[in-house]
Design a protein around this motif. Structure first.
Motif, PDB file in Angstrom:
ATOM      1  N   LEU A 329       0.852  -1.189   0.000  1.00 45.07           N
ATOM      2  CA  LEU A 329       0.000   0.000   0.000  1.00 45.07           C
ATOM      3  C   LEU A 329       0.885   1.235   0.000  1.00 45.07           C
ATOM      4  CD1 LEU A 329      -2.698  -0.807   2.726  1.00 45.07           C
ATOM      5  CD2 LEU A 329      -3.060  -0.647   0.262  1.00 45.07           C
ATOM      6  N   TRP A 330       0.370   2.341  -0.524  1.00 53.75           N
ATOM      7  CA  TRP A 330       1.153   3.569  -0.631  1.00 53.75           C
ATOM      8  C   TRP A 330       1.501   4.198   0.709  1.00 53.75           C
ATOM      9  CZ3 TRP A 330      -1.539   7.312   1.853  1.00 53.75           C
ATOM     10  CH2 TRP A 330      -2.931   7.199   1.899  1.00 53.75           C
ATOM     11  N   ASN A 331       0.782   3.794   1.767  1.00 49.63           N
ATOM     12  CA  ASN A 331       0.875   4.582   3.009  1.00 49.63           C
ATOM     13  C   ASN A 331       1.709   3.962   4.111  1.00 49.63           C
ATOM     14  OD1 ASN A 331      -0.916   2.480   3.833  1.00 49.63           O
ATOM     15  ND2 ASN A 331      -1.613   3.827   5.465  1.00 49.63           N
ATOM     16  N   THR A 332       2.096   2.688   3.960  1.00 48.07           N
ATOM     17  CA  THR A 332       2.644   1.968   5.125  1.00 48.07           C
ATOM     18  C   THR A 332       4.139   1.721   5.003  1.00 48.07           C
ATOM     19  OG1 THR A 332       0.525   0.799   5.194  1.00 48.07           O
ATOM     20  CG2 THR A 332       2.287  -0.089   6.573  1.00 48.07           C
ATOM     21  N   THR A 333       4.853   1.911   6.108  1.00 45.33           N
ATOM     22  CA  THR A 333       6.225   1.423   6.178  1.00 45.33           C
ATOM     23  C   THR A 333       6.429   0.722   7.515  1.00 45.33           C
ATOM     24  OG1 THR A 333       8.577   1.968   6.036  1.00 45.33           O
ATOM     25  CG2 THR A 333       7.163   3.647   7.038  1.00 45.33           C
ATOM     26  N   ASN A 334       7.158  -0.375   7.470  1.00 39.96           N
ATOM     27  CA  ASN A 334       7.448  -1.135   8.676  1.00 39.96           C
ATOM     28  C   ASN A 334       8.962  -1.298   8.723  1.00 39.96           C
ATOM     29  OD1 ASN A 334       7.864  -3.450  10.485  1.00 39.96           O
ATOM     30  ND2 ASN A 334       5.627  -3.588  10.457  1.00 39.96           N
ATOM     31  N   ILE A 335       9.588  -0.663   9.716  1.00 33.93           N
ATOM     32  CA  ILE A 335      11.049  -0.591   9.712  1.00 33.93           C
ATOM     33  C   ILE A 335      11.624  -1.303  10.930  1.00 33.93           C
ATOM     34  CG2 ILE A 335      13.051   0.948   9.614  1.00 33.93           C
ATOM     35  CD1 ILE A 335      11.349   3.032   8.293  1.00 33.93           C
ATOM     36  N   ALA A 336      12.627  -2.143  10.666  1.00 36.46           N
ATOM     37  CA  ALA A 336      13.308  -2.862  11.750  1.00 36.46           C
ATOM     38  C   ALA A 336      14.552  -2.099  12.161  1.00 36.46           C
ATOM     39  CB  ALA A 336      13.683  -4.260  11.270  1.00 36.46           C
ATOM     40  N   PHE A 337      14.679  -1.904  13.483  1.00 40.51           N
ATOM     41  CA  PHE A 337      15.866  -1.263  14.066  1.00 40.51           C
ATOM     42  C   PHE A 337      16.562  -2.322  14.920  1.00 40.51           C
ATOM     43  CE2 PHE A 337      14.810   3.199  13.115  1.00 40.51           C
ATOM     44  CZ  PHE A 337      13.476   3.070  12.751  1.00 40.51           C
ATOM     45  N   PRO A 338      17.577  -3.001  14.357  1.00 40.63           N
ATOM     46  CA  PRO A 338      18.199  -4.100  15.101  1.00 40.63           C
ATOM     47  C   PRO A 338      18.759  -3.590  16.420  1.00 40.63           C
ATOM     48  CG  PRO A 338      19.075  -3.927  12.866  1.00 40.63           C
ATOM     49  CD  PRO A 338      18.238  -2.721  13.092  1.00 40.63           C
ATOM     50  N   SER A 370       5.945  -9.534  16.530  1.00 37.84           N
ATOM     51  CA  SER A 370       4.717  -9.680  15.756  1.00 37.84           C
ATOM     52  C   SER A 370       4.657 -11.035  15.056  1.00 37.84           C
ATOM     53  CB  SER A 370       4.669  -8.562  14.711  1.00 37.84           C
ATOM     54  OG  SER A 370       3.967  -8.987  13.578  1.00 37.84           O
ATOM     55  N   PRO A 371       3.575 -11.803  15.259  1.00 34.58           N
ATOM     56  CA  PRO A 371       3.438 -13.080  14.544  1.00 34.58           C
ATOM     57  C   PRO A 371       3.403 -12.889  13.031  1.00 34.58           C
ATOM     58  CG  PRO A 371       1.581 -12.712  16.061  1.00 34.58           C
ATOM     59  CD  PRO A 371       2.441 -11.505  16.137  1.00 34.58           C
ATOM     60  N   VAL A 372       2.916 -11.731  12.610  1.00 32.19           N
ATOM     61  CA  VAL A 372       2.857 -11.463  11.162  1.00 32.19           C
ATOM     62  C   VAL A 372       4.275 -11.375  10.596  1.00 32.19           C
ATOM     63  CG1 VAL A 372       2.247  -9.689   9.456  1.00 32.19           C
ATOM     64  CG2 VAL A 372       0.604 -10.351  11.221  1.00 32.19           C
ATOM     65  N   LEU A 373       5.150 -10.620  11.267  1.00 34.66           N
ATOM     66  CA  LEU A 373       6.521 -10.473  10.777  1.00 34.66           C
ATOM     67  C   LEU A 373       7.251 -11.817  10.824  1.00 34.66           C
ATOM     68  CD1 LEU A 373       7.599  -7.020  12.290  1.00 34.66           C
ATOM     69  CD2 LEU A 373       6.596  -7.503  10.053  1.00 34.66           C
ATOM     70  N   LEU A 374       7.043 -12.563  11.909  1.00 34.73           N
ATOM     71  CA  LEU A 374       7.708 -13.876  12.017  1.00 34.73           C
ATOM     72  C   LEU A 374       7.228 -14.800  10.899  1.00 34.73           C
ATOM     73  CD1 LEU A 374       7.706 -14.528  15.880  1.00 34.73           C
ATOM     74  CD2 LEU A 374       9.549 -13.588  14.466  1.00 34.73           C
ATOM     75  N   ALA A 375       5.902 -14.769  10.622  1.00 32.50           N
ATOM     76  CA  ALA A 375       5.359 -15.629   9.558  1.00 32.50           C
ATOM     77  C   ALA A 375       5.943 -15.259   8.202  1.00 32.50           C
ATOM     78  CB  ALA A 375       3.835 -15.523   9.525  1.00 32.50           C
ATOM     79  N   MET A 376       6.314 -13.991   8.050  1.00 31.60           N
ATOM     80  CA  MET A 376       6.907 -13.540   6.781  1.00 31.60           C
ATOM     81  C   MET A 376       8.387 -13.910   6.676  1.00 31.60           C
ATOM     82  SD  MET A 376       5.227  -9.759   6.458  1.00 31.60           S
ATOM     83  CE  MET A 376       6.182  -9.251   5.029  1.00 31.60           C
ATOM     84  N   GLU A 380      13.785 -13.036  14.270  1.00 29.20           N
ATOM     85  CA  GLU A 380      13.229 -12.546  15.527  1.00 29.20           C
ATOM     86  C   GLU A 380      13.874 -11.246  16.027  1.00 29.20           C
ATOM     87  OE1 GLU A 380      12.049 -15.823  18.002  1.00 29.20           O
ATOM     88  OE2 GLU A 380      11.900 -14.461  19.730  1.00 29.20           O
ATOM     89  N   PRO A 381      15.213 -11.128  15.977  1.00 33.13           N
ATOM     90  CA  PRO A 381      15.807  -9.869  16.481  1.00 33.13           C
ATOM     91  C   PRO A 381      15.303  -8.650  15.707  1.00 33.13           C
ATOM     92  CG  PRO A 381      17.498 -11.542  16.138  1.00 33.13           C
ATOM     93  CD  PRO A 381      16.241 -12.083  15.549  1.00 33.13           C
ATOM     94  N   LEU A 382      15.087  -8.822  14.409  1.00 28.93           N
ATOM     95  CA  LEU A 382      14.563  -7.697  13.617  1.00 28.93           C
ATOM     96  C   LEU A 382      13.084  -7.457  13.949  1.00 28.93           C
ATOM     97  CD1 LEU A 382      16.087  -8.095  10.024  1.00 28.93           C
ATOM     98  CD2 LEU A 382      16.817  -6.602  11.880  1.00 28.93           C
ATOM     99  N   ALA A 383      12.334  -8.549  14.083  1.00 30.23           N
ATOM    100  CA  ALA A 383      10.902  -8.408  14.394  1.00 30.23           C
ATOM    101  C   ALA A 383      10.704  -7.707  15.742  1.00 30.23           C
ATOM    102  CB  ALA A 383      10.225  -9.779  14.396  1.00 30.23           C
ATOM    103  N   HIS A 384      11.596  -7.981  16.704  1.00 35.11           N
ATOM    104  CA  HIS A 384      11.519  -7.350  18.027  1.00 35.11           C
ATOM    105  C   HIS A 384      11.649  -5.834  17.940  1.00 35.11           C
ATOM    106  CE1 HIS A 384      11.042  -9.872  21.470  1.00 35.11           C
ATOM    107  NE2 HIS A 384      11.809 -10.811  20.947  1.00 35.11           N
ATOM    108  N   GLY A 385      12.452  -5.376  16.999  1.00 37.49           N
ATOM    109  CA  GLY A 385      12.717  -3.936  16.915  1.00 37.49           C
ATOM    110  C   GLY A 385      12.041  -3.292  15.726  1.00 37.49           C
TER     111      GLY A 385
END
Ligand code: PLP
Length: 409
Positions: A329-338, A370-376, A380-385
């Motif tokens: 989608l044009w509006n969303t960003t999901n950023i991992a901060f290790p 997030s279970p969504v990020l893990l499923a993708m 885990e360390p990235l999903a945590h942050g």
């Protein structure tokens, strides 16, 4: 406060706020009452239903007004399941696969692991109650629901497939058209959780921008029911409408057992209507239709989001955009901060004037990724942050500039 959390909820527009206020003051009668005041409230509800139906291109009668996305999803899933158990049936005659070996006689429901908790948790709940067998639709190598895997999961006990149109955490767009094609071929109803799609992207016309074309929306035949699915959930508070109102579209002929009994909504959902909310939702739908007519604003906002991402990636070493390689989608960003924790970041950002969110849930003092990020397949360390920032129609260049500086600081 810079508000980059529109996937959680959007600020109602001026017109929506005014309409809700006015309806609260003047349309207070019960829309089921026969007197004139009641009929005025009824008229307002039906006009809003028309506007909401126009946003997704369906006949107004097929739209059930509810209290929000979660209730619509509940009604879709339990309603189809309930209809299957009665003589009314779902209106579908599943195609029996040649060598069907269902391990159980329970009806099964197929969903992807990246679904919103409203779907995921309900399906898990029904499974715990031995009402269904849950069948997870695997993700493909790119982390999207895999339509190729669907045929082998469907059998004569399949009551419903439920797949979202776009993900609330990453904005990743799912291949809903291909999934719909498979469901049609196997005569199994498809429910689409379109809460994050409706109001942000057109539902009925082939969008012209390449991002959306890649989603497979283009090329769909536009007939009487131009949507690819059989049931669709929408939630106006995601497109500058009020909270506490939603809708479920159910294609004519699809069997649905009501979950709250009453004569409202053509016997499909009992309870006095939330007239001010519905009126506001109608206004939000009209505004969304007007906004969606031109693809340019979406492209402008996508460029703003991309500029934000580029700035973060270049100025903060090690950051990763989750889902960047997929159609989003044009509006969303999901950023991992290790090495950082999402919740701590969200609190610091909030103190400095930036509202964002994360798909993580805090349980017993520990932050679950997030279970969504893990499923993708995100480690885990990235999903945590990982945190989510989501723009809305009104997000400005100046807000993006300021948000970049707050995040970097
Ligand atoms: N589905 C998705 C994809 C969502 O993002 C949400 C809300 O965030 C819902 C369902 C639930 O909608 P509501 O908040 O209207 O109950």
């Amino acid at each position: 406060m810079i508000y980059l959390d529109s996937n959680a909820t959007t600020k109602p527009s001026e017109a929506v706020t005014q309409a809700v206020h006015a309806a609260t003051a003047t349309l207070f009668a019960n829309p089921s009452s026969v007197h004139r005041a009641g009929q005025e409230a009824r008229r307002a509800v039906e006009l809003a239903r028309k506007d909401l139906a126009a946003l997704i291109g369906v006949p107004p009668k097929e739209l059930i007004l509810t209290s929000g996305g979660t209730e619509s999803i509940d009604l879709a899933i339990r309603g189809v399941l309930g209809a299957r158990a009665t003589s009314r049936g779902t209106g579908f005659q599943p195609v029996r696969p040649p060598n069907s070996t269902s391990p159980t006689q329970l009806p099964n429901i197929i969903t992807a692991p990246i679904e919103h908790a409203a779907v995921r948790d309900l399906v898990a709940h029904l499974a715990r109650q031995d009402q269904i067998e849950p069948r997870p639709l695997p993700l493909d190598a790119r982390g999207m629901a895999d339509p190729q895997a669907l045929p082998s999961l469907i059998d004569e006990q399949t009551v419903l497939v439920s797949v979202q149109w776009a993900n609330n955490e990453t904005g990743v767009i799912q291949p809903i058209e291909q999934i719909a094609e498979c469901c049609r071929a196997h005569k199994v109803p498809l429910h689409c959780d379109a809460v994050q799609w409706v109001g942000k992207m057109p539902c009925t016309e082939p969008p012209s921008e390449p991002r959306a074309q890649a989603s497979g929306v283009s090329g769909r035949s536009t007939g009487e029911n131009p949507l690819p699915c059989d049931l669709l959930t929408l939630s106006p508070h995601k497109f500058h409408g009020p909270k506490g109102v939603g809708a479920l579209w159910v294609r004519r002929g699809v069997g649905l057992m009501p979950q709250s009994i009453g004569s409202q909504e053509l016997d499909r959902r009992g309870g006095t209507e939330n007239v001010p909310g519905i009126v506001g939702a109608g206004v939000a739908a009209r505004e969304a239709v007007a906004w969606l007519a031109d693809a340019e604003p979406r492209a402008t906002l996508a460029a703003r989001r991309d500029r934000f991402e580029q700035a973060i990636l270049s100025r903060i070493p090690g950051t990763v955009v989750n889902g960047a390689d997929w159609t989003r989608l044009w509006n969303t960003t999901n950023i991992a901060f290790p090495t950082l924790e999402a919740e701590a970041m969200l609190m610091l950002l909030s103190e400095r004037g930036l509202a964002a969110s994360a798909g993580a849930a805090c349980s017993s003092g520990s932050l679950d990724p997030s279970p969504v990020l893990l499923a993708m397949g995100i480690p885990e360390p990235l999903a945590h942050g990982s945190i989510r920032l989501s723009l809305d129609r009104a997000t400005t260049e100046a807000e993006i500039d300021e948000a970049i500086e707050i995040v970097v600081a």
